[in-house]
Motif scaffolding. Structure first.
Motif, mmCIF file in Angstrom:
data_model
loop_
_atom_site.group_PDB
_atom_site.id
_atom_site.type_symbol
_atom_site.label_atom_id
_atom_site.label_comp_id
_atom_site.label_asym_id
_atom_site.label_seq_id
_atom_site.Cartn_x
_atom_site.Cartn_y
_atom_site.Cartn_z
ATOM 1 N N LEU A 32 -5.575 30.569 28.795
ATOM 2 C CA LEU A 32 -5.962 30.804 27.569
ATOM 3 C C LEU A 32 -4.907 30.919 26.670
ATOM 4 O O LEU A 32 -3.727 31.255 26.962
ATOM 5 C CB LEU A 32 -6.828 32.128 27.289
ATOM 6 C CG LEU A 32 -8.037 32.362 28.030
ATOM 7 C CD1 LEU A 32 -8.450 33.720 27.660
ATOM 8 C CD2 LEU A 32 -9.043 31.431 27.071
ATOM 9 N N ASP A 33 -5.229 30.780 25.218
ATOM 10 C CA ASP A 33 -4.088 30.915 24.331
ATOM 11 C C ASP A 33 -4.741 31.311 22.866
ATOM 12 O O ASP A 33 -6.021 31.046 23.072
ATOM 13 C CB ASP A 33 -3.175 29.974 24.038
ATOM 14 C CG ASP A 33 -3.701 28.623 23.681
ATOM 15 O OD1 ASP A 33 -4.571 28.409 22.817
ATOM 16 O OD2 ASP A 33 -3.090 27.603 24.138
ATOM 17 N N THR A 44 -9.564 30.560 19.455
ATOM 18 C CA THR A 44 -10.125 30.605 17.930
ATOM 19 C C THR A 44 -10.652 29.252 17.636
ATOM 20 O O THR A 44 -11.984 29.488 17.137
ATOM 21 C CB THR A 44 -8.774 30.547 16.955
ATOM 22 O OG1 THR A 44 -7.919 31.698 17.086
ATOM 23 C CG2 THR A 44 -9.540 30.234 15.450
ATOM 24 N N ALA A 45 -10.376 28.044 18.428
ATOM 25 C CA ALA A 45 -11.174 26.779 18.258
ATOM 26 C C ALA A 45 -12.595 27.123 18.909
ATOM 27 O O ALA A 45 -13.458 26.575 18.537
ATOM 28 C CB ALA A 45 -10.375 25.823 18.923
ATOM 29 N N TYR A 75 -9.231 40.360 24.863
ATOM 30 C CA TYR A 75 -8.383 41.504 24.125
ATOM 31 C C TYR A 75 -6.927 41.235 24.640
ATOM 32 O O TYR A 75 -6.172 42.178 24.078
ATOM 33 C CB TYR A 75 -9.136 42.624 24.702
ATOM 34 C CG TYR A 75 -10.438 43.005 23.838
ATOM 35 C CD1 TYR A 75 -10.721 43.112 22.456
ATOM 36 C CD2 TYR A 75 -11.597 42.527 24.550
ATOM 37 C CE1 TYR A 75 -11.818 43.166 21.984
ATOM 38 C CE2 TYR A 75 -12.862 42.808 24.220
ATOM 39 C CZ TYR A 75 -13.035 43.230 22.875
ATOM 40 O OH TYR A 75 -14.315 43.235 22.151
ATOM 41 N N TRP A 76 -6.647 40.395 25.422
ATOM 42 C CA TRP A 76 -5.083 40.111 25.631
ATOM 43 C C TRP A 76 -4.538 39.460 24.108
ATOM 44 O O TRP A 76 -3.352 39.477 24.040
ATOM 45 C CB TRP A 76 -4.683 39.366 26.662
ATOM 46 C CG TRP A 76 -5.084 40.138 28.228
ATOM 47 C CD1 TRP A 76 -6.327 40.235 28.782
ATOM 48 C CD2 TRP A 76 -3.970 40.871 28.856
ATOM 49 N NE1 TRP A 76 -6.039 40.719 30.088
ATOM 50 C CE2 TRP A 76 -4.844 41.344 30.010
ATOM 51 C CE3 TRP A 76 -2.807 41.492 28.524
ATOM 52 C CZ2 TRP A 76 -4.018 42.160 30.755
ATOM 53 C CZ3 TRP A 76 -2.148 42.125 29.383
ATOM 54 C CH2 TRP A 76 -2.799 42.501 30.559
ATOM 55 N N TYR A 77 -5.527 38.828 23.535
ATOM 56 C CA TYR A 77 -4.824 37.975 22.370
ATOM 57 C C TYR A 77 -5.535 38.546 21.054
ATOM 58 O O TYR A 77 -4.751 38.104 19.920
ATOM 59 C CB TYR A 77 -5.611 36.701 22.503
ATOM 60 C CG TYR A 77 -5.097 35.992 23.864
ATOM 61 C CD1 TYR A 77 -3.944 35.200 23.847
ATOM 62 C CD2 TYR A 77 -5.862 36.063 25.186
ATOM 63 C CE1 TYR A 77 -3.531 34.591 25.025
ATOM 64 C CE2 TYR A 77 -5.367 35.478 26.348
ATOM 65 C CZ TYR A 77 -4.054 34.785 26.274
ATOM 66 O OH TYR A 77 -3.550 34.121 27.486
ATOM 67 N N ALA A 101 -1.334 38.792 13.931
ATOM 68 C CA ALA A 101 -1.890 37.316 13.820
ATOM 69 C C ALA A 101 -0.977 36.282 14.732
ATOM 70 O O ALA A 101 -1.310 35.450 15.219
ATOM 71 C CB ALA A 101 -2.304 36.749 12.482
ATOM 72 N N ARG A 102 0.145 36.761 14.800
ATOM 73 C CA ARG A 102 1.187 36.059 15.298
ATOM 74 C C ARG A 102 1.635 36.347 16.894
ATOM 75 O O ARG A 102 2.293 35.556 17.321
ATOM 76 C CB ARG A 102 2.711 36.143 14.670
ATOM 77 C CG ARG A 102 2.619 35.650 13.307
ATOM 78 C CD ARG A 102 4.176 35.845 12.941
ATOM 79 N NE ARG A 102 4.546 37.117 12.553
ATOM 80 C CZ ARG A 102 4.310 37.740 11.464
ATOM 81 N NH1 ARG A 102 3.751 37.331 10.517
ATOM 82 N NH2 ARG A 102 4.785 38.879 11.304
ATOM 83 N N ARG A 103 0.737 37.110 17.310
ATOM 84 C CA ARG A 103 0.975 37.529 18.823
ATOM 85 C C ARG A 103 0.170 36.576 19.574
ATOM 86 O O ARG A 103 -0.825 36.072 19.482
ATOM 87 C CB ARG A 103 0.046 39.072 18.935
ATOM 88 C CG ARG A 103 0.026 39.344 20.420
ATOM 89 C CD ARG A 103 -0.475 40.869 20.522
ATOM 90 N NE ARG A 103 -1.959 40.549 20.526
ATOM 91 C CZ ARG A 103 -3.027 41.367 20.485
ATOM 92 N NH1 ARG A 103 -2.575 42.669 19.970
ATOM 93 N NH2 ARG A 103 -4.343 41.078 20.836
ATOM 94 N N GLY A 104 1.237 36.025 20.574
ATOM 95 C CA GLY A 104 0.878 35.035 21.449
ATOM 96 C C GLY A 104 0.169 35.442 22.890
ATOM 97 O O GLY A 104 0.023 34.839 23.816
#
Length: 252
Positions: A31-32, A37-38, A69-71, A19-22
């Motif tokens: 993107l982030d 998520t929002a 899928y990078w995130y 979950a902490r993966r940036g």
């Protein structure tokens, strides 16, 4: 809580640091994790859980599905993130504030949770599907536990009291959320839908008999609108549960 089908508890996004993966090296710009998520929460609110997909989310963000899928590793990871994000909407009281009564704090928490379930009808199935151990959910659970502890129950009764209150709220809010979704699909107001449903029920012989027996109870609970009737039912039921906690404290 029940786990997702085919997944073990170790697969939660909140475990093993996922979950902490940036993002990974070379990830797409613009993107982030927070933005994704929002957008997921907005899409789930607008279209529901059944229609949610990585492809649909990617279109909403104007990116390719693969770039997401990078995130996150899976769609389930994203659903867990969206689930926890909604808990950040809850205003949490200070359970250590001696100037505030635990009863009122508990009522406020229960009312806020009901509102959360109504605003996000997709939340309730996910809350039972995942471990639900994200930081916002845990903050809510911690405050609930500390508030109920202040009631003076024996330690072995605290989790039972929490279950009585918040499983009631979960059920009430889930049904109310589904009810509102059904109404929205008809294009009617809640009051119009209710009046139409009651008139149709009166035309069904067996159902009409049952409804006639309960009409005095429905009239007695008061409320000129569906919203008022639901609010009165919720408040009275919650008062019963708070009174039950008080009675168990007295019993010792």
């Amino acid at each position: 809580m029940a786990k997702a089908a085919g997944r073990s508890a170790r697969d939660s996004v909140w475990l093993e640091g996922r979950a902490r993966r940036g993002g990974r090296s070379g990830q797409p710009s613009g993107l982030d994790r927070e933005r994704i998520t929002a957008a997921s929460v907005r899409l789930l609110d607008a279209e529901g859980l059944a229609k949610f997909s990585m492809r649909r989310l990617a279109a909403e963000l104007n990116v390719t599905a693969m770039s997401l899928y990078w995130y996150v590793d899976t769609k389930d990871d994203l659903l867990e993130l969206a689930l926890d994000a909604t808990y950040a909407e809850l205003r949490l009281p200070d359970p250590e504030n001696a100037d505030e009564d635990w009863r009122e704090q508990l009522r406020a928490l229960a009312t806020a949770y009901r509102g959360l379930l109504i605003r996000h009808p997709w939340l309730s199935p996910l809350a039972g599907r995942f471990l639900n151990i994200g930081p916002n959910s845990l903050a809510f659970s911690r405050v609930v536990q500390r508030v109920v502890r202040r009631a003076g129950l024996p330690a072995h009764g605290v989790t039972g009291a929490i279950s009585a209150v918040f499983q009631f709220v979960y059920g009430f809010g889930t049904i109310e959320g589904h009810f509102r979704t059904r109404i929205a699909d008809t294009g009617l107001s809640a009051d119009e839908y209710f009046e139409q449903a009651m008139s149709l029920v009166d035309e069904v012989p067996g159902t009409a008999d049952v409804m006639r027996e309960s009409k005095d109870l429905m009239a007695a609970r008061g409320g000129d609108t569906v919203a008022e009737m639901l609010d009165r039912d919720f408040t009275f039921a919650l008062d019963l549960l708070v009174a039950g906690i008080e009675a168990m404290v007295t019993r010792g």
